[in-house]
Scaffold this motif. Sequence first.
Motif, PDB file in Angstrom:
ATOM      1  N   LEU A 123       0.829  -1.209   0.000  1.00 36.36           N
ATOM      2  CA  LEU A 123       0.000   0.000   0.000  1.00 36.36           C
ATOM      3  C   LEU A 123       0.857   1.249   0.000  1.00 36.36           C
ATOM      4  N   THR A 124       0.345   2.282  -0.667  1.00 29.12           N
ATOM      5  CA  THR A 124       0.974   3.599  -0.617  1.00 29.12           C
ATOM      6  C   THR A 124      -0.011   4.548   0.042  1.00 29.12           C
ATOM      7  N   LEU A 125       0.346   5.022   1.241  1.00 29.59           N
ATOM      8  CA  LEU A 125      -0.539   5.892   2.003  1.00 29.59           C
ATOM      9  C   LEU A 125       0.256   7.081   2.538  1.00 29.59           C
ATOM     10  N   PRO A 126      -0.420   8.207   2.776  1.00 28.50           N
ATOM     11  CA  PRO A 126       0.268   9.340   3.413  1.00 28.50           C
ATOM     12  C   PRO A 126       0.673   8.972   4.842  1.00 28.50           C
ATOM     13  N   VAL A 176     -11.882  -6.223   9.060  1.00 31.32           N
ATOM     14  CA  VAL A 176     -12.926  -5.688   8.173  1.00 31.32           C
ATOM     15  C   VAL A 176     -12.995  -4.174   8.310  1.00 31.32           C
ATOM     16  N   ALA A 177     -12.980  -3.684   9.565  1.00 33.90           N
ATOM     17  CA  ALA A 177     -13.017  -2.240   9.801  1.00 33.90           C
ATOM     18  C   ALA A 177     -11.790  -1.569   9.185  1.00 33.90           C
ATOM     19  N   GLN A 178     -10.638  -2.194   9.319  1.00 33.43           N
ATOM     20  CA  GLN A 178      -9.424  -1.645   8.717  1.00 33.43           C
ATOM     21  C   GLN A 178      -9.545  -1.601   7.200  1.00 33.43           C
ATOM     22  N   GLY A 179     -10.108  -2.653   6.611  1.00 31.37           N
ATOM     23  CA  GLY A 179     -10.299  -2.692   5.156  1.00 31.37           C
ATOM     24  C   GLY A 179     -11.208  -1.577   4.673  1.00 31.37           C
ATOM     25  N   ILE A 180     -12.291  -1.338   5.415  1.00 31.96           N
ATOM     26  CA  ILE A 180     -13.225  -0.263   5.045  1.00 31.96           C
ATOM     27  C   ILE A 180     -12.521   1.088   5.152  1.00 31.96           C
ATOM     28  N   LEU A 182      -9.272   1.715   4.977  1.00 33.43           N
ATOM     29  CA  LEU A 182      -8.251   1.826   3.935  1.00 33.43           C
ATOM     30  C   LEU A 182      -8.864   2.040   2.560  1.00 33.43           C
ATOM     31  N   SER A 183     -10.010   1.425   2.289  1.00 31.40           N
ATOM     32  CA  SER A 183     -10.625   1.564   0.969  1.00 31.40           C
ATOM     33  C   SER A 183     -10.982   3.023   0.679  1.00 31.40           C
ATOM     34  N   ARG A 184     -11.390   3.764   1.700  1.00 30.92           N
ATOM     35  CA  ARG A 184     -11.678   5.197   1.536  1.00 30.92           C
ATOM     36  C   ARG A 184     -10.433   5.951   1.120  1.00 30.92           C
ATOM     37  N   SER A 189      -6.577   8.349  -2.808  1.00 30.55           N
ATOM     38  CA  SER A 189      -5.212   8.363  -3.315  1.00 30.55           C
ATOM     39  C   SER A 189      -5.170   8.143  -4.819  1.00 30.55           C
ATOM     40  N   ASP A 190      -6.052   7.235  -5.310  1.00 33.72           N
ATOM     41  CA  ASP A 190      -6.101   6.969  -6.748  1.00 33.72           C
ATOM     42  C   ASP A 190      -6.527   8.203  -7.527  1.00 33.72           C
ATOM     43  N   ARG A 191      -7.447   8.992  -6.966  1.00 34.24           N
ATOM     44  CA  ARG A 191      -7.957  10.159  -7.677  1.00 34.24           C
ATOM     45  C   ARG A 191      -6.936  11.289  -7.699  1.00 34.24           C
ATOM     46  N   THR A 192      -6.102  11.344  -6.663  1.00 37.75           N
ATOM     47  CA  THR A 192      -5.158  12.466  -6.574  1.00 37.75           C
ATOM     48  C   THR A 192      -3.806  12.156  -7.183  1.00 37.75           C
ATOM     49  N   THR A 193      -3.558  10.884  -7.493  1.00 37.94           N
ATOM     50  CA  THR A 193      -2.279  10.523  -8.080  1.00 37.94           C
ATOM     51  C   THR A 193      -2.281  10.826  -9.569  1.00 37.94           C
TER      52      THR A 193
END
Length: 198
Positions: A123-126, A176-180, A182-184, A189-193
């Motif tokens: 994953l690539t996250l801020p 599951v909560a972590q997945g939800i 992260l999906s946000r 991230s996809d839209r801003t890259t």
Amino acid sequence: MKQLIDFIPLLLFLIVYKTDPRMVDLAGHSFELGGIFSATKVLIASSVIVYGLLFLKQRKLEKGQWLTLIACLVFGSLTLAFHSETFLKWKAPVVNWLFALAFAGSHFIGKQLLIKRMMGHALTLPDPIWAKLNVAWVVFFLFCGAANLFVAFTYEQFWVDFKVFGSLAMTLLFLVAQGIYLSRHLHDSDRTTPKTED
């Protein structure tokens, strides 16, 4: 998937624990099967086998797997040596709190947060998101340790069931909560890259 492997010895422990105590003959030797102490022997043996096979396949074990195996050997051996299940009741809280300490410590020691070291390859996250995720794991392990301790010494008739199914349910819900969560952030991230041209 790796987290679920840790539950194989626990499931075997539960099965033997729930078995009515009886003597079993195997290869000319008699063994007691059923109850807390034979279940503890099965927990130790199955942990050594599961993590041993993982070590042979991967040529290594992760630090968390080493910690789980060592805790099983230490607390399981103390339970058998002193013939007291109190030691085994402390295993889950201590292991969970050591995991919490490791995640918390990575905020101050080392170049990367522990969660980023574990998941950064995928994953690539801020950095602020990694920090929040790391804190979430700290809180999760603190809560799991406290919940296990509370049930073990308050509702003793349910502590083995909770140790297996309660821990599994808490882990799955948290993942599951972590997945939800992260999906946000992955979507943002996809839209801003910016896209690169081939």
